[in-house]
Design a protein around this motif. Structure first.
Motif, PDB file in Angstrom:
ATOM      1  N   ILE A   1       0.846  -1.182   0.000  1.00  0.00           N
ATOM      2  CA  ILE A   1       0.000   0.000   0.000  1.00  0.00           C
ATOM      3  C   ILE A   1       0.887   1.239   0.000  1.00  0.00           C
ATOM      4  O   ILE A   1       2.018   1.195   0.481  1.00  0.00           O
ATOM      5  CB  ILE A   1      -0.956   0.027   1.223  1.00  0.00           C
ATOM      6  N   SER A   2       0.369   2.320  -0.543  1.00  0.00           N
ATOM      7  CA  SER A   2       1.122   3.565  -0.590  1.00  0.00           C
ATOM      8  C   SER A   2       1.010   4.274   0.754  1.00  0.00           C
ATOM      9  O   SER A   2      -0.083   4.468   1.278  1.00  0.00           O
ATOM     10  CB  SER A   2       0.565   4.457  -1.702  1.00  0.00           C
ATOM     11  N   VAL A   3       2.158   4.644   1.292  1.00  0.00           N
ATOM     12  CA  VAL A   3       2.222   5.281   2.605  1.00  0.00           C
ATOM     13  C   VAL A   3       3.032   6.569   2.479  1.00  0.00           C
ATOM     14  O   VAL A   3       4.155   6.549   1.964  1.00  0.00           O
ATOM     15  CB  VAL A   3       2.890   4.340   3.639  1.00  0.00           C
ATOM     16  N   PRO A   4       2.478   7.693   2.942  1.00  0.00           N
ATOM     17  CA  PRO A   4       3.251   8.941   2.876  1.00  0.00           C
ATOM     18  C   PRO A   4       4.455   8.892   3.815  1.00  0.00           C
ATOM     19  O   PRO A   4       4.364   8.354   4.915  1.00  0.00           O
ATOM     20  CB  PRO A   4       2.250  10.013   3.307  1.00  0.00           C
ATOM     21  N   LEU A   5       5.557   9.442   3.342  1.00  0.00           N
ATOM     22  CA  LEU A   5       6.774   9.514   4.153  1.00  0.00           C
ATOM     23  C   LEU A   5       6.957  10.938   4.661  1.00  0.00           C
ATOM     24  O   LEU A   5       6.573  11.899   3.986  1.00  0.00           O
ATOM     25  CB  LEU A   5       7.996   9.126   3.322  1.00  0.00           C
ATOM     26  N   PRO A   6       7.570  11.087   5.825  1.00  0.00           N
ATOM     27  CA  PRO A   6       7.830  12.448   6.314  1.00  0.00           C
ATOM     28  C   PRO A   6       8.847  13.148   5.419  1.00  0.00           C
ATOM     29  O   PRO A   6       9.709  12.511   4.821  1.00  0.00           O
ATOM     30  CB  PRO A   6       8.393  12.217   7.717  1.00  0.00           C
ATOM     31  N   LEU A   7       8.711  14.469   5.327  1.00  0.00           N
ATOM     32  CA  LEU A   7       9.696  15.249   4.582  1.00  0.00           C
ATOM     33  C   LEU A   7      10.955  15.384   5.435  1.00  0.00           C
ATOM     34  O   LEU A   7      10.926  15.161   6.637  1.00  0.00           O
ATOM     35  CB  LEU A   7       9.134  16.618   4.217  1.00  0.00           C
TER      36      LEU A   7
ATOM     37  N   ALA B   1      -2.729   3.813   7.079  1.00  0.00           N
ATOM     38  CA  ALA B   1      -3.083   3.385   5.723  1.00  0.00           C
ATOM     39  C   ALA B   1      -3.524   1.924   5.703  1.00  0.00           C
ATOM     40  O   ALA B   1      -4.504   1.568   5.047  1.00  0.00           O
ATOM     41  CB  ALA B   1      -1.890   3.598   4.788  1.00  0.00           C
ATOM     42  N   TYR B   2      -2.830   1.074   6.427  1.00  0.00           N
ATOM     43  CA  TYR B   2      -3.148  -0.361   6.452  1.00  0.00           C
ATOM     44  C   TYR B   2      -4.505  -0.594   7.105  1.00  0.00           C
ATOM     45  O   TYR B   2      -5.323  -1.358   6.598  1.00  0.00           O
ATOM     46  CB  TYR B   2      -2.047  -1.114   7.201  1.00  0.00           C
ATOM     47  N   SER B   3      -4.749   0.068   8.219  1.00  0.00           N
ATOM     48  CA  SER B   3      -6.009  -0.108   8.942  1.00  0.00           C
ATOM     49  C   SER B   3      -7.195   0.382   8.125  1.00  0.00           C
ATOM     50  O   SER B   3      -8.285  -0.186   8.203  1.00  0.00           O
ATOM     51  CB  SER B   3      -5.970   0.624  10.280  1.00  0.00           C
TER      52      SER B   3
ATOM     53  N   VAL C   1      -3.104  -3.425  12.631  1.00  0.00           N
ATOM     54  CA  VAL C   1      -1.787  -4.054  12.559  1.00  0.00           C
ATOM     55  C   VAL C   1      -1.459  -4.581  13.949  1.00  0.00           C
ATOM     56  O   VAL C   1      -1.570  -3.858  14.933  1.00  0.00           O
ATOM     57  CB  VAL C   1      -0.723  -3.035  12.103  1.00  0.00           C
ATOM     58  N   PHE C   2      -1.060  -5.850  14.011  1.00  0.00           N
ATOM     59  CA  PHE C   2      -0.769  -6.441  15.317  1.00  0.00           C
ATOM     60  C   PHE C   2       0.530  -5.891  15.893  1.00  0.00           C
ATOM     61  O   PHE C   2       1.437  -5.485  15.164  1.00  0.00           O
ATOM     62  CB  PHE C   2      -0.741  -7.968  15.236  1.00  0.00           C
ATOM     63  N   ASP C   3       0.593  -5.832  17.225  1.00  0.00           N
ATOM     64  CA  ASP C   3       1.797  -5.346  17.902  1.00  0.00           C
ATOM     65  C   ASP C   3       3.002  -6.190  17.504  1.00  0.00           C
ATOM     66  O   ASP C   3       2.916  -7.407  17.420  1.00  0.00           O
ATOM     67  CB  ASP C   3       1.622  -5.414  19.425  1.00  0.00           C
ATOM     68  N   GLY C   4       4.102  -5.520  17.252  1.00  0.00           N
ATOM     69  CA  GLY C   4       5.327  -6.223  16.888  1.00  0.00           C
ATOM     70  C   GLY C   4       5.416  -6.599  15.423  1.00  0.00           C
ATOM     71  O   GLY C   4       6.373  -7.257  15.011  1.00  0.00           O
TER      72      GLY C   4
END
Length: 168
Positions: A107-113, A131-133, A139-142
């Protein structure tokens, strides 16, 4: 009702409407111009992508990612500058195609500048979880996450159009 517009939209609108069970089709005058108008109204931009598989954990290679992102940004800024876009008018967006380690789809995820470093991991993970949720589930822990592609879009300003007298 369904509206047929764009290049060849009106030519196919009736058959698409029939297949969807839509009983009314509206084809505005000069409907093909909508496609051209969208092209003219969009900012000049350049998208670049490079593949690099990186698992995001405390010891990831930030220098390699930063060099790759810097190169992609330079690749986008160069033609914009040659096209007359001032350096201060360029907008940069950075994304990574990410997934849980072991998954096939990303999935496409924005990255910090700015520079990516170990201190960026929290923001990157948070953006991935959001984005995943939104698309799948929590998303599971770990969970281990990785990027497979890095994308940079460099855009100029949105053009100002004067549409007075543009009626057909």
């Amino acid at each position: 009702a369904m509206v047929g517009f764009g290049g060849a939209g009106p030519a196919h609108a009736a058959n698409v409407a029939r297949a969807l069970g839509v009983t009314e089709v509206i084809v505005p005058p000069a409907s093909g111009a909508a496609s051209a108008l969208g092209f003219l109204a969009a900012p000049l931009s350049f998208d670049s992508v490079r593949s690099l598989r990186v698992e995001f954990h405390e010891a990831f290679d930030a220098d390699t990612i930063n060099a790759l992102l810097d190169g992609l940004e330079a690749d986008g800024r160069r033609p914009l500058g040659a096209g007359g876009v001032a350096e201060a008018d360029i907008t940069v967006e950075r994304h990574a195609d990410m997934r849980l380690v072991g998954q096939m789809h990303d999935i496409s995820v924005p990255l910090p500048l700015g520079r990516i470093s170990a201190t960026s991991l929290g923001a990157i993970r948070e953006a991935f979880v959001t984005a995943y949720s939104a698309r799948y589930t929590a998303v599971f822990d770990g969970a281990r996450i990785e990027a497979v592609n890095f994308r940079v879009r460099c855009s100029g300003p949105v053009p100002t159009l004067a549409l007075t007298g543009a009626t057909g």
